[in-house]
Structure formats: structure tokens, C-alpha cells
Scaffold this motif. Structure first.
Motif, short mmCIF file in Angstrom:
data_model
loop_
_atom_site.label_atom_id
_atom_site.label_comp_id
_atom_site.label_asym_id
_atom_site.label_seq_id
_atom_site.Cartn_x
_atom_site.Cartn_y
_atom_site.Cartn_z
N ALA A 7 0.83 -1.21 0.00
CA ALA A 7 0.00 0.00 0.00
C ALA A 7 0.86 1.25 0.00
O ALA A 7 0.59 2.22 -0.72
CB ALA A 7 -0.93 -0.01 1.22
N GLU A 8 1.92 1.24 0.79
CA GLU A 8 2.84 2.38 0.81
C GLU A 8 3.52 2.54 -0.54
O GLU A 8 3.62 3.65 -1.07
CB GLU A 8 3.88 2.19 1.90
CG GLU A 8 4.89 3.32 2.00
CD GLU A 8 5.92 3.09 3.09
OE1 GLU A 8 6.22 4.04 3.82
OE2 GLU A 8 6.43 1.95 3.20
N GLN A 9 3.97 1.42 -1.11
CA GLN A 9 4.64 1.45 -2.41
C GLN A 9 3.72 1.98 -3.50
O GLN A 9 4.17 2.64 -4.45
CB GLN A 9 5.12 0.03 -2.74
CG GLN A 9 6.10 -0.08 -3.89
CD GLN A 9 6.55 -1.51 -4.09
OE1 GLN A 9 5.83 -2.35 -4.65
NE2 GLN A 9 7.74 -1.83 -3.61
N ALA A 10 2.43 1.72 -3.37
CA ALA A 10 1.44 2.18 -4.36
C ALA A 10 1.14 3.67 -4.23
O ALA A 10 0.43 4.22 -5.07
CB ALA A 10 0.16 1.38 -4.23
N ASP A 47 12.83 -8.31 -1.90
CA ASP A 47 13.22 -6.91 -1.77
C ASP A 47 12.18 -6.12 -0.98
O ASP A 47 12.52 -5.18 -0.25
CB ASP A 47 13.38 -6.27 -3.16
CG ASP A 47 14.62 -6.79 -3.89
OD1 ASP A 47 15.47 -7.44 -3.23
OD2 ASP A 47 14.75 -6.55 -5.10
N LEU A 48 10.92 -6.51 -1.14
CA LEU A 48 9.84 -5.80 -0.47
C LEU A 48 10.01 -5.81 1.05
O LEU A 48 9.65 -4.86 1.74
CB LEU A 48 8.49 -6.42 -0.86
CG LEU A 48 7.22 -5.67 -0.48
CD1 LEU A 48 7.18 -4.30 -1.13
CD2 LEU A 48 5.99 -6.48 -0.87
N ILE A 49 10.57 -6.87 1.59
CA ILE A 49 10.74 -6.97 3.04
C ILE A 49 12.19 -6.75 3.47
O ILE A 49 12.59 -7.13 4.57
CB ILE A 49 10.21 -8.31 3.58
CG1 ILE A 49 10.79 -9.50 2.81
CG2 ILE A 49 8.70 -8.34 3.56
CD1 ILE A 49 10.45 -10.84 3.43
N GLY A 50 13.01 -6.14 2.59
CA GLY A 50 14.30 -5.66 3.02
C GLY A 50 15.50 -6.53 2.80
O GLY A 50 16.53 -6.35 3.46
N MET A 51 15.44 -7.48 1.88
CA MET A 51 16.59 -8.36 1.67
C MET A 51 17.80 -7.61 1.13
O MET A 51 18.94 -7.96 1.44
CB MET A 51 16.21 -9.51 0.73
CG MET A 51 17.22 -10.65 0.73
SD MET A 51 17.41 -11.37 2.38
CE MET A 51 19.08 -12.02 2.30
N ARG A 52 17.59 -6.56 0.36
CA ARG A 52 18.72 -5.77 -0.15
C ARG A 52 19.51 -5.16 1.01
O ARG A 52 20.75 -5.09 0.96
CB ARG A 52 18.23 -4.67 -1.08
CG ARG A 52 17.52 -5.12 -2.33
CD ARG A 52 18.46 -5.59 -3.41
NE ARG A 52 17.71 -5.99 -4.60
CZ ARG A 52 18.24 -6.54 -5.68
NH1 ARG A 52 19.54 -6.77 -5.72
NH2 ARG A 52 17.48 -6.89 -6.70
#
Length: 288
Positions: free
Chosen positions: A31-34, A272-277
Motif C-alpha cells: 500500500a505504501e509502495q502504491a 526486496d519488499l521486506i528488506g533483503m537488499r
């Protein structure tokens, strides 16, 4: 600026604030990304996803606050919590507000149904006496540490006492310290117009697909009617459930996963959405 101050500003701005209903870190991040400026925790979705229970006062305040805290830390936008009916009486409501504010929420929904409560778009609702319900909103307002923490007082009176009852309660809750009045279960443009014109503060509604909501009204039309906030408590959950069901049916039919294609978020994007980068960057910095 605190998240509560930001949410308060969004609510009082001329433009309607649209808040998708989220239930975990993934849905909140999407939702934030959108591009949505704030999100609403959906109590019904959290009850179903995390506990396998219906929206029927089966989840404790501490459990709901813990789920909310995980959502809050996953995003940077303000998060409105779902405090059900305060999980008890006015004293319980006092501690409920303190718990959700400590969890990082920018505001909280508090409703005037009796226990056990139920989804606002289902029949069979029962509401508290107006004096008891108002005392709970007063307790909530006095419990908040940040004066901008949003008390979103939800009334389910429309289905029980009609629009006049919803207006009467809305104004009583505002006088007791509520920030905004959430008129649950509106079914028509006329009901919304009357609520906005007669309630002396910001008015919120929701849209539930398959519920009683007037789905033909766009967000722009709701804004023109004077609505301050609209929440979408079911859209993400229902779309996720439909997507999973479709994927499972296709897997069974195809004897494999090769045909899922357009149904899937790319594997790397999900990580990536949950921070793997960030993890990989820290590994390079500290573990090389």
C-alpha cells in the motif's frame, strides 16, 4: 512531525485521504509502495489472517496491538489501528489507547458496539447506550499522550437508530474528544450527505466490496460530498484470497506451477519488499 500529527493533517486537509485496509507487513508495504499516504489496520483481516478467527471479539487487545506494532515498523506512512470497541469498558478503552499509541500507531478506531462485536456490514449488531459510549470516547481522548493522536470514533448506529441516531452520537463523541466520526455501513449518497452536513467535524466512511457500501461512488465523489477519509478494509484481503485460490486451482489443474505466470510477483521483488537488499548490503559491510 509525528505520525499522529501527519495523519491529523491528512484528515483535516481538503483532499480526501484514502486508506487501504492492511493486515501484515506485506500488505502495508504494498500500500505504501502504491503511493497511499496512510494505511488502516483491518481488525477483521488481522483476526482471520493471524488467528484464523472471525471478527467477533475473539482477539485480545495485546494480540491486536502486537500485530499493529509489526505493521507500524514495516512502513513510514501513518498507521491507523483498529481498537474494536476498546476491548471492554471505559477503563479498558483508556489502556487500549495507551497500548496502541505505544505500539506506534498514529490513531485508532473505537466503535460503539457491545461485546461481542461484529463486522459493521453484517446484520445483528447491538450498540451501547449513548452515555456509556461517550464515556469510552472521553476515556480514549484523555488517555492519549500525543494530542494529535487520532481518535476515530466509529458509530454503528445507522443500522440500529438510523441516520439521526448516527448524527446524534457523532456529535456527542466529538464533544467528548474524538478527532473524527466514522459512520459505519452507509448505503447511499443521501446518508453520506446528511452525515457530513450535520456532524460537526470530519466524517469517515468505508467501502467494503460485497458489503453495504455504495460502490458506484468514486473517491472523488466522496470528496465532493465532504468525506474526510475513506478506508478499504477488505479490498486487499479479498483480492489476495482470490489470487491464492486461483493459483491453487491452476496448480492442481496443470500438475505444476509453470502456468502461474501473471499471478506471481517476481521472486526477487518479494524478497526486496521486506528488506533483503538491506541485509545483503550489511553482509558486504560486516561479513566480507
Amino acid at each position: 512531525m509525528t505520525s499522529a500529527s501527519l495523519l491529523n493533517r491528512l484528515i483535516h486537509a481538503p483532499e480526501i485521504v484514502v486508506m487501504p485496509g492492511v493486515f501484515d507487513a506485506f500488505s502495508a508495504k504494498l500500500a505504501e509502495q502504491a503511493g497511499f499516504p496512510a494505511v488502516q489496520c483491518s481488525g477483521a483481516a488481522i483476526s482471520g489472517v493471524h488467528f484464523g478467527r472471525p471478527d467477533y471479539s475473539m482477539i485480545s487487545m495485546e494480540e491486536m496491538a502486537a500485530c499493529t506494532a509489526r505493521i507500524v515498523r514495516s512502513v513510514t506512512v501513518p498507521v491507523m489501528a483498529d481498537g474494536d470497541n476498546g476491548f471492554g469498558n471505559a477503563v479498558s478503552t483508556h489502556y487500549t489507547v495507551q497500548a496502541f499509541e505505544a505500539a506506534g500507531a498514529a490513531g485508532i478506531n473505537l466503535e460503539d458496539q457491545i461485546t461481542p462485536k461484529r463486522c459493521g456490514h453484517l446484520d445483528g449488531k447491538h450498540i451501547l447506550d449513548i452515555h456509556e459510549a461517550t464515556a469510552k470516547i472521553q476515556a480514549a481522548a484523555e488517555a492519549r499522550r500525543d494530542p494529535d493522536f487520532v481518535i476515530n470514533a466509529r458509530t454503528d448506529a445507522l443500522a440500529v437508530e438510523g441516520i439521526d441516531g448516527a448524527v446524534r452520537r457523532g456529535n456527542a463523541y466529538l464533544a467528548a474528544g474524538a478527532t473524527m466520526i466514522f459512520v459505519e455501513g452507509v448505503t447511499s449518497r443521501d446518508e453520506i450527505s446528511q452525515a457530513v452536513s450535520q456532524i460537526n467535524g470530519p466524517v469517515a466512511v468505508n467501502v467494503i466490496e460485497g458489503g453495504k457500501s455504495p460502490h458506484h461512488l468514486t473517491f472523488g465523489e466522496l470528496q465532493n460530498l465532504g468525506v474526510a477519509r475513506v478506508s478499504l478494509p477488505a479490498a486487499l484481503l479479498l483480492s489476495a484470497l482470490a489470487g491464492m485460490r486461483t493459483a491453487l486451482d491452476r496448480i492442481r489443474a496443470d500438475d505444476g506451477t509453470a502456468g502461474l505466470g501473471e499471478l506471481l510477483l517476481p521472486f526477487r521483488e518479494a524478497h526486496d519488499l521486506i528488506g533483503m537488499r538491506d541485509i545483503e548490503d550489511l553482509e558486504k559491510r560486516y561479513l566480507a
